[in-house]
Design a protein around this motif. Structure first.
Motif, PDB file in Angstrom:
ATOM      1  N   GLY A 151      -2.101  24.194  55.696  1.00 58.47           N
ATOM      2  CA  GLY A 151      -1.482  25.506  55.779  1.00 58.47           C
ATOM      3  C   GLY A 151      -0.013  25.567  55.414  1.00 58.47           C
ATOM      4  O   GLY A 151       0.495  26.628  55.097  1.00 58.47           O
ATOM      5  N   ASP A 152       0.653  24.387  55.434  1.00 59.34           N
ATOM      6  CA  ASP A 152       2.105  24.431  55.318  1.00 59.34           C
ATOM      7  C   ASP A 152       2.575  25.144  54.062  1.00 59.34           C
ATOM      8  O   ASP A 152       3.587  25.811  54.059  1.00 59.34           O
ATOM      9  N   HIS A 153       1.847  24.963  52.974  1.00 63.07           N
ATOM     10  CA  HIS A 153       2.333  25.528  51.726  1.00 63.07           C
ATOM     11  C   HIS A 153       1.426  26.643  51.214  1.00 63.07           C
ATOM     12  O   HIS A 153       1.633  27.141  50.136  1.00 63.07           O
ATOM     13  N   HIS A 156       2.528  30.056  49.599  1.00 62.03           N
ATOM     14  CA  HIS A 156       2.878  30.239  48.186  1.00 62.03           C
ATOM     15  C   HIS A 156       1.703  30.828  47.416  1.00 62.03           C
ATOM     16  O   HIS A 156       1.895  31.557  46.453  1.00 62.03           O
ATOM     17  N   ARG A 159       1.030  34.520  48.808  1.00 63.05           N
ATOM     18  CA  ARG A 159       2.068  35.432  48.337  1.00 63.05           C
ATOM     19  C   ARG A 159       1.796  35.846  46.903  1.00 63.05           C
ATOM     20  O   ARG A 159       2.062  36.971  46.514  1.00 63.05           O
ATOM     21  N   ARG A 173      -0.127  31.580  61.901  1.00 58.76           N
ATOM     22  CA  ARG A 173      -0.915  30.733  61.015  1.00 58.76           C
ATOM     23  C   ARG A 173      -1.473  31.517  59.837  1.00 58.76           C
ATOM     24  O   ARG A 173      -2.070  32.584  60.023  1.00 58.76           O
ATOM     25  N   ALA A 174      -1.319  30.960  58.621  1.00 55.55           N
ATOM     26  CA  ALA A 174      -1.841  31.599  57.411  1.00 55.55           C
ATOM     27  C   ALA A 174      -3.349  31.787  57.530  1.00 55.55           C
ATOM     28  O   ALA A 174      -3.900  32.808  57.144  1.00 55.55           O
ATOM     29  N   ARG A 175      -4.014  30.777  58.100  1.00 55.78           N
ATOM     30  CA  ARG A 175      -5.461  30.820  58.168  1.00 55.78           C
ATOM     31  C   ARG A 175      -5.931  31.960  59.075  1.00 55.78           C
ATOM     32  O   ARG A 175      -6.856  32.698  58.748  1.00 55.78           O
TER      33      ARG A 175
END
Lengths: 479, 456
Positions: A151-153, A156, A159, A173-175
């Motif tokens: 998930g860290d990147h 990008h 977006r 969290r993106a997820r």
């Protein structure tokens, strides 16, 4: 450029598409049609996807550059493979036509080259409308929701795929954000299916039209689009849902967690609804004499305004024959489009707000040059970088519309057709004016024009940069 | 867990990175948008822009729903106010970073009044660590477990060391005090060594032993056994202010070099015994004059990593025995680990260790085991964790021989009723014991997880 991670994620995208193709395959089997076109698409997809996703990621570094390239290539590859069922089944024998139709589906444009829609097989028809649903929220967001991606990147990538000037997460969290978005999306689609089925549509039609509304796409199973049902109830349900899917999903999330007041305070939502209300009234008054009364005018103008501003592209009336004022107002609405963070296209309401506030600021600056002012949106100052990106993206949109018309002119059509076709594609609306109006289609364009319009649709859906970047040599240089 | 961190500076950023990696949901608050953008681009966290002491901003960050609220801005008062607001809004635990000496003097009442669970002072934590490292020749890191009085010392084996070429099986017969080698690093690779492991010059190993034995072990393996007597501190920062009394209490003479005259006066007021010299430490003449060649310890504490590292190298060249430098940027160390001196400390990592240990303790506490303290040994992979053995731990009643530990897991020490011992095959654990577990396995978050076949 970290090619390994790009290949790996692309592999996952193709696998996800193979998985999603199971649904039209099931639909084809259920309707006793040949499943072969889908099977012969799924097999190479799974092979290519499986092979690519075997590429080991050595370094997990993923920056804006990789994000753009992954998103741009994903969408082009998905469309290239997604066109195969149409060609293999013989519903759209010419590959360029099938590619155009698939891009139009994934980018939720809804511009069609089909001249006889009702002749298409049910499996292919399911796939044709299902591409809207996939493309509406985005396949990479879908992957984030179902696969354990680092998930860290991943921001990008999100977006680059999610429309709007500033993409923010709902939860840390993106997820989880991706899951919440898809759950809202799925729930609203199901509610609409239920409401349409209650209004006398068959379940199959209701589901497919809900896919097309949810993605703000605009394909229909009928040649006459929604007008074929001639039901005020169905028109109203679809109008409301088109408008809803054009709203920033953050608003729905806020309502879901109980912050209704905060959700309704959204400046973008208010401007969006204001534009809709104003346009509906003006157009209703303008067409009242032509359609037989103001009420009838309201019915048609609400649906047409909703379909254009949400960039869906259904039709219940041939607005090509309407007075010039209404016609031009609808073209302007194409430019505005829906809200940021929705499934719709266009330049986006929030960008328009920033643009107009910038214009006003510049005027005030001329009167008092020493004055320092910030631009505010949603009660917060907008950063200079955001303002600059909004200005740049607006001008790129205009430039692309203008330059593509240059290519379209080679086919010898009139300027209104060319200009509105270009706008309808880049803003992901679908129908334009002239020969590409609600009753027309894009079949007459040459292959070159169809490919140009396909590119425009991708540029519009991904908001320019992910696609444009693929053509910049510096992006591909090894780092 | 939901964790809200106020301040995306060096400390806040590092804490966020660690806790995000542990799987917690992190919301960062900062007034600088650029800092938040940077954080959002490198890790999976949510950013909220604004003043962390403002209730509206805390509300936007949903601090009330947070399990842990961590205030790590550079401003003590803002940290205290933010913590109090967050607790009032419903945050379950609050941790504040406090730097001001006056606040720290009354830290207990402050904790009570302000509803704080933990007040942490990076400068003091760093000073403590430096003073421990200076006690052991060649040590690069000393991890201290206060509740059991045990230390794990990490050091690099020198060319002329007696350890060079020894296997771990030979170790007890050749060197008297019994020690346990917990982990070894060779060329950037970490392992938990077994008896056949051969020690080589250049290896960085972590050892533990009973408190007195550890010092005797170091005396036995190093040529220079003299305790440190003269220490030069470069830079009169807050760390120097905390470090000086700690060193003086063990009989060390301290010389502080500080460029700023006003700061020197402040130091002279609070530190009466130390020699305070107002001069630029980056000038080698000044270093010579202040007696650096005769000193046996040098600690570089300026705000510039480059100065600290280069002047530490200079001090090593002059023959100073024990050199420690403060470095904020981890990347410098990673990039040039062969060149730079071994002893580098970064306050933000020390603070992050403490907070990560505390949060792990909260997240994985049960009647089976509780995490009391956590350290990273050398790199960001190997951890030493102190567990309090609970009533229902799975390993109770079994001897170490029968336990079948997971590969790469070491039970390094056990403390029972205040007495510590190194475990052997017949050791068993009882409720209330403290067990120190060393492992590179990131999933060992409970004591039960050290056993084979047990998941979290």
């Amino acid at each position: 450029m970290n090619y390994r991670i790009v290949c790996n994620v692309l592999g996952k995208v193709l696998l996800a598409e193979a998985l999603l193709l199971m649904l039209p395959l099931a639909a084809a089997l259920a309707c006793a049609e040949s499943p072969l076109p889908f099977i012969f698409t799924i097999l190479p997809l799974a092979a290519a996807g499986g092979g690519l996703s075997l590429v080991k990621i050595r370094k997990p570094d993923l920056f804006a550059r990789e994000g753009f390239v992954i998103v741009g290539l994903s969408w082009i590859l998905m469309s290239a493979f997604g066109a195969l069922p149409f060609v293999l089944s013989g519903d759209i024998p010419h590959y360029v036509d099938a590619f155009f139709e698939t891009v139009s589906g994934f980018t939720t444009t809804g511009a069609s080259i089909l001249t006889d829609i009702e002749a298409m097989g049910r499996g292919c028809m399911f796939w044709r409308l299902f591409t809207h649903w996939i493309g509406g929220m985005g396949v990479l967001v879908f992957i984030a929701a179902i696969l354990p991606v680092s998930g860290d990147h991943y921001m990008h990538i999100m977006r680059a795929e999610v429309p709007g000037p500033e993409v923010s997460k709902l939860v840390p969290r993106a997820r989880k954000t991706a899951r919440i978005l898809y759950l809202i999306y799925l729930a609203m689609t199901m509610i609409e299916t239920g409401l349409l089925a209650c209004g006398g549509m068959s379940f199959y039609d209701a589901l497919l039209h809900s896919f097309a509304t949810a993605g703000t796409g605009g394909f229909s199973t009928r040649a006459a689009s929604i007008a074929a049902y001639n039901s005020v109830y169905i028109e109203m349900v679809i109008s409301v849902f088109m408008l809803l899917f054009g709203v920033n999903f953050n608003v729905f999330y806020l309502i879901l967690i109980g912050q209704v007041a905060g959700a309704l305070k959204s400046e973008e939502l208010r401007v969006y609804l204001g534009i809709v209300a104003g346009s509906v009234l003006v157009i209703a008054a303008n067409i009242a004499s032509q359609v037989g009364g103001f009420l009838q005018g309201l019915r048609f103008s609400l649906f047409q305004v909703a379909t254009v501003i949400s960039t869906t592209g259904f039709a219940t009336a041939d607005f090509n024959t309407w007075p010039e004022l209404s016609r031009w107002l609808l073209v302007l609405l194409m430019f505005v489009g829906s809200c940021a963070g929705s499934t719709g296209g266009g330049i986006k309401v929030s960008r328009m707000i920033i643009l107009f506030k910038t214009y006003l600021n510049e005027l005030k600056q001329l009167i008092l040059p020493t004055r320092v002012r910030r631009i505010w949106l949603e009660g917060k100052p907008v950063g200079d970088a955001t303002v600059r990106s909004v200005l740049v993206i607006f001008h790129i949109y205009i430039a692309i519309v203008g330059l593509s018309v240059l290519v379209l002119t080679l086919d010898g059509r009139d300027m209104i057709t060319n200009f509105t076709a270009s706008c309808a594609c880049i803003f992901n609306v679908g129908p334009g004016l002239g020969d590409v109006g609600p009753t027309g289609n894009y079949a007459f364009f040459s292959d070159l024009s169809k490919l140009t319009l396909s590119m425009e649709m991708l540029l519009g859906r991904l908001e320019i940069f992910p696609v444009l970047f693929l053509f910049a040599p510096s992006v591909w240089k090894k780092r | 867990m939901n964790i809200v961190i106020a301040g995306a500076g060096k400390v806040g950023f590092t804490i966020a990175q660690r806790l995000c990696r542990e799987g917690h949901d992190i919301t960062l608050i900062d007034e600088r948008r650029a800092a938040l953008d940077n954080a959002a681009n490198t890790m999976d966290v949510l950013g909220v822009c604004g003043n962390c002491a403002a209730p509206s901003v805390l509300k936007e960050a949903e601090a009330g729903a947070a399990e842990v609220f961590i205030a790590a801005t550079g401003n003590d008062e803002a940290n205290l106010v933010a913590c109090q607001f967050a607790r009032k809004m419903g945050a379950r635990h609050a941790i504040a970073r406090l730097r001001n000496q006056e606040y720290l003097e009354s830290v207990d009442s402050l904790r009570e009044i302000m509803d704080l669970d933990l007040a942490i002072n990076p400068d003091y934590v760093t000073a403590e660590e430096i003073s421990r490292v200076l006690q052991f020749p060649a040590a690069t890191q000393v991890s201290f477990f206060p509740d059991c009085g045990l230390e794990i010392v990490t050091f690099r084996i020198g060319e002329n060391s007696r350890l060079n070429g020894m296997t771990l099986n030979q170790l007890p017969s050749l060197i008297k005090p019994k020690v346990l080698v917990c982990c070894a690093e060779r060329n950037g690779e970490f392992c938990i060594p077994d008896g056949s492991f051969v020690l080589r010059a250049g290896d960085r190993i972590s050892v533990t032993a009973l408190p007195q034995a550890l010092r005797r072990f170091f005396n036995a393996v190093t040529a220079n056994q003299k305790p440190v007597k003269n220490v030069v501190l470069l830079g009169g920062s807050r760390i120097a202010q905390h470090l000086t009394p700690l060193l003086e209490s063990t009989g060390v003479r301290v010389t502080i070099l500080e460029r700023d005259y006003a700061r020197c006066q402040v130091l002279a007021e609070t530190l009466r015994e130390a020699d305070i010299i107002c001069a630029d430490g980056a000038d080698t003449n000044v270093l010579q004059q202040s007696g650096l060649p005769d000193a046996d310890g040098f600690v570089a504490l300026t705000n510039f990593d480059e100065d600290n590292l280069i002047l530490s190298m200079y001090a090593e060249k002059l023959g100073v025995e024990r050199v420690v430098s403060k470095v904020n940027n981890d990347k410098f160390i990673e990039l040039l680990s062969d060149v730079f001196p071994d002893s580098t400390l970064s306050p933000k990592n020390l603070v992050a260790d403490r907070i990560e240990g505390y949060v792990r303790g909260l997240a994985h506490a049960s009647d089976k085991s509780t995490i009391e303290a956590l350290y990273y040994l050398g790199s960001q992979n190997v951890t030493a964790t102190e567990f309090l053995v609970g009533e229902k731990a799975a390993c109770i009643g079994r001897t170490l021989k029968d336990m079948a530990l997971k590969p790469g897991v070491l039970l390094a020490a056990v403390v029972r009723d205040g007495k510590s011992f190194l475990p052997n095959g017949s050791t068993s654990l009882h409720p209330g014991d403290r067990a120190i577990v060393v492992t590179a396995n990131q999933n060992i978050l409970t004591l039960d997880a050290i056993l084979q076949g047990k998941r979290l």
